[in-house]
Scaffold this motif. Structure first.
Motif, short mmCIF file in Angstrom:
data_model
loop_
_atom_site.label_atom_id
_atom_site.label_comp_id
_atom_site.label_asym_id
_atom_site.label_seq_id
_atom_site.Cartn_x
_atom_site.Cartn_y
_atom_site.Cartn_z
N PRO A 135 0.83 -1.21 0.00
CA PRO A 135 0.00 0.00 0.00
C PRO A 135 0.86 1.26 0.00
N ASN A 136 0.22 2.38 -0.31
CA ASN A 136 0.83 3.71 -0.21
C ASN A 136 2.18 3.79 -0.95
N THR A 137 2.19 3.36 -2.19
CA THR A 137 3.43 3.42 -2.97
C THR A 137 3.18 4.13 -4.30
N LYS A 138 4.27 4.62 -4.86
CA LYS A 138 4.26 5.22 -6.19
C LYS A 138 5.52 4.74 -6.90
N CYS A 139 5.35 3.93 -7.93
CA CYS A 139 6.48 3.33 -8.64
C CYS A 139 6.48 3.80 -10.09
N VAL A 140 7.66 4.13 -10.61
CA VAL A 140 7.79 4.64 -11.98
C VAL A 140 8.81 3.79 -12.74
N TRP A 141 8.40 3.29 -13.91
CA TRP A 141 9.29 2.54 -14.80
C TRP A 141 9.48 3.35 -16.08
N ARG A 142 10.74 3.55 -16.47
CA ARG A 142 11.06 4.27 -17.71
C ARG A 142 11.65 3.29 -18.71
N ILE A 143 10.96 3.11 -19.82
CA ILE A 143 11.38 2.16 -20.86
C ILE A 143 12.02 2.94 -22.01
N THR A 144 13.15 2.45 -22.49
CA THR A 144 13.82 3.04 -23.66
C THR A 144 14.20 1.92 -24.61
N VAL A 145 13.74 2.03 -25.86
CA VAL A 145 14.13 1.08 -26.91
C VAL A 145 15.05 1.81 -27.89
N PRO A 146 15.69 1.12 -28.84
CA PRO A 146 16.62 1.78 -29.76
C PRO A 146 15.99 2.94 -30.52
N GLU A 147 16.81 3.92 -30.86
CA GLU A 147 16.36 5.08 -31.64
C GLU A 147 15.70 4.62 -32.94
N GLY A 148 14.66 5.36 -33.36
CA GLY A 148 13.97 5.02 -34.60
C GLY A 148 12.88 3.99 -34.43
N ARG A 149 12.72 3.47 -33.21
CA ARG A 149 11.67 2.48 -32.94
C ARG A 149 10.62 3.10 -32.02
N VAL A 150 9.48 2.41 -31.89
CA VAL A 150 8.47 2.78 -30.91
C VAL A 150 8.32 1.64 -29.91
N VAL A 151 7.75 1.96 -28.75
CA VAL A 151 7.54 0.96 -27.70
C VAL A 151 6.13 0.42 -27.81
N VAL A 152 6.00 -0.90 -27.83
CA VAL A 152 4.69 -1.56 -27.82
C VAL A 152 4.56 -2.31 -26.50
N LEU A 153 3.55 -1.94 -25.71
CA LEU A 153 3.36 -2.53 -24.38
C LEU A 153 2.05 -3.32 -24.34
N SER A 154 2.11 -4.53 -23.82
CA SER A 154 0.91 -5.37 -23.68
C SER A 154 0.83 -5.89 -22.25
N PHE A 155 -0.33 -5.71 -21.63
CA PHE A 155 -0.56 -6.25 -20.29
C PHE A 155 -0.92 -7.73 -20.40
N ARG A 156 -0.18 -8.57 -19.71
CA ARG A 156 -0.50 -9.99 -19.66
C ARG A 156 -1.44 -10.31 -18.49
N PHE A 157 -1.38 -9.49 -17.43
CA PHE A 157 -2.21 -9.71 -16.25
C PHE A 157 -2.36 -8.37 -15.55
N ILE A 158 -3.56 -8.11 -15.03
CA ILE A 158 -3.76 -6.89 -14.25
C ILE A 158 -4.84 -7.16 -13.19
N ASP A 159 -4.54 -6.79 -11.95
CA ASP A 159 -5.46 -7.00 -10.83
C ASP A 159 -5.20 -5.90 -9.80
N LEU A 160 -5.85 -4.76 -9.98
CA LEU A 160 -5.73 -3.63 -9.07
C LEU A 160 -7.11 -3.30 -8.51
N GLU A 161 -7.14 -2.59 -7.41
CA GLU A 161 -8.43 -2.22 -6.82
C GLU A 161 -9.33 -1.60 -7.88
N SER A 162 -10.56 -2.11 -7.97
CA SER A 162 -11.47 -1.69 -9.03
C SER A 162 -12.25 -0.44 -8.63
N ASP A 163 -12.32 0.50 -9.56
CA ASP A 163 -13.10 1.73 -9.38
C ASP A 163 -13.40 2.27 -10.76
#
Length: 435
Positions: A72-100
């Motif tokens: 609880p009570n956390t704030k986490c930041v992830w910074r992703i960098t891929v090679p220049e000239g590319r874009v980042v494609v992100l896919s969630f495989r699983f997600i289970d957070l408090e629902s609202d």
């Protein structure tokens, strides 16, 4: 003197029989291999920490402690960098957070870029969005948790891709030329793919607005546009309060005009049915260009009732504020009938703009309803902010009309009353009434 067996009689059972010896040897070898593999797997299992800087062609990101419960009570930041000239494609495989339904408590934000980037979405609950694509070679994830309910967190994978590759599933980007075109992946050769998110950020000069028209449009049909859909927002990020419309079906939306110099168009497809897709065009217009044409929020149903124009709201608000008639007497004359809880209420001018979390729908009409998981909500404008007077957090029965972009409109002569459990029976009878 006690009996002592001879030494040769104290051999192991395996040594007494060749077949048993081979069986024992094979069993021991299998045990050794099994234990070795278990140890190797435990060493390979990644340990997920709170945030970090991640570079490379691909990788895996998980919430702190995944698959255990995140703290609880956390704030986490992830910074992703891929090679220049590319874009980042992100896919969630699983997600289970408090629902609202507004993701106010525990959530994951995904941004294109590391600093002041466009937000691609905010996610909570257990619904997995489609692929998220950055406009450059950087992406940022931020997970926030409060002090209360928690879950297992999330697991996501990212990879580097070539931007805007023809025939590929990746799409979106920044559009800042005076006019241009945007379209779904694979258009027009074949259907758009499943499980993608495309975000086009259109930026005009500060003294201009943006006009968007769809030439062809075919997106999986659903009464509430819960599955595949196109959403258009004023500004540069996904913000429900700034949503202009949400579209699906096979009828092109009416032309859309921005309020300012930026628009965000987001297309999302889920992991099931697909369709032809769409092609749309945009162009910049002078700021004084008339913006009287407003699109319907959901293209699957026509608007059947003429809305009450806002310019008459001053005269409307001079009427005496008194509820007239009964539930039954107002049912057939109303375009929509719902029960719900007022979760937001914002004053703009002389009107109140409310978001209502729906308890039950008795008559839908052309009301635009959004769904997040099992929670449904809709937008309602109370033309005269004090008549009828509603308060945030309370439950009401709303009977009213619908404007051209699918929002409910409540005038003083419409029927609104506090909702109590005893009203449920009468409303269920009305639901089957033929008007």
């Amino acid at each position: 003197m006690p009996f002592m067996p001879r030494a040769e009689n104290r051999r192991s059972p395996c040594s007494m029989n060749p077949t048993m010896w081979r069986t024992c040897s094979l069993f021991c070898a299998w045990c050794l291999l099994f234990l070795t593999e278990v140890c190797a797997q435990s060493q390979r299992r990644p340990v997920f920490t709170c945030g970090g800087n991640i570079t490379g062609e691909s990788g895996v990101i998980g919430s702190q402690g995944y698959p255990g419960v995140y703290p609880p009570n956390t704030k986490c930041v992830w910074r992703i960098t891929v090679p220049e000239g590319r874009v980042v494609v992100l896919s969630f495989r699983f997600i289970d957070l408090e629902s609202d339904n507004l993701c106010r408590y525990d959530y994951v934000d995904v941004y294109s870029g590391h600093v002041s980037g466009q937000r691609l979405g905010r996610f909570c609950g257990t619904f997995k969005p489609g692929a998220l694509v950055s406009t450059g070679n950087k992406m940022l994830l931020q997970m926030v948790s409060d002090a209360n309910t928690a879950g297992s967190g999330f697991l996501a994978v990212f990879s580097a891709a070539h931007p805007h590759e023809r025939g590929d599933q990746y799409c979106g980007g920044r559009l800042d030329k005076p006019s241009g075109t945007f379209k779904t992946p694979n258009w027009p050769e074949k259907d758009y793919p499943a499980g993608v998110t495309c975000s086009w950020h259109i930026v005009a000069p500060k003294n201009q607005i943006i006009e968007v028209k769809f030439e062809k449009f075919d997106v999986e049909r659903d009464n509430y546009c819960r599955y595949d859909h196109v959403s258009i927002f004023n500004g540069a990020e996904i913000n429900d309060a700034k949503r202009i419309g949400k579209y699906c079906g096979d009828s092109p939306p009416a032309p859309v005009f921005s309020e300012g110099n930026q628009l965000l168009i987001q297309f999302l497809s889920d992991l099931s049915l697909t369709a032809d897709g769409f092609i749309g065009h945009y162009k910049f217009r002078p700021k004084k260009f008339p913006t009287t044409t407003v699109p319907p929020t959901t293209t699957t149903q026509p608007v059947t009732t003429r809305p009450i124009p806002l310019k008459y709201s001053v005269a409307l608000c001079q009427q005496k504020c008194k509820r007239r008639g009964t539930l039954e007497g107002n049912y057939c004359s109303s375009n929509f009938v719902i029960t719900g809880t007022v979760i937001t209420a914002v004053m703009r001018g002389g009107s109140m703009y409310a978001t209502v979390s729906i308890i039950n729908v008795y008559k839908e009409g052309s009301l635009a309803i959004q769904q997040a998981g099992k929670t449904m909500s809709t937008k309602i404008i109370i033309l005269c902010k004090k008549c009828p007077f509603v308060k945030r957090g309370l439950n009401y029965i709303f009977m009213g009309q619908v404007d051209e972009d699918g929002r409910g409109k409540i005038a003083p002569h419409h029927f609104v009353m506090a909702f109590k459990t005893k009203n449920q029976k009468g409303l269920n009878v009305l639901k089957n009434k033929q008007c």
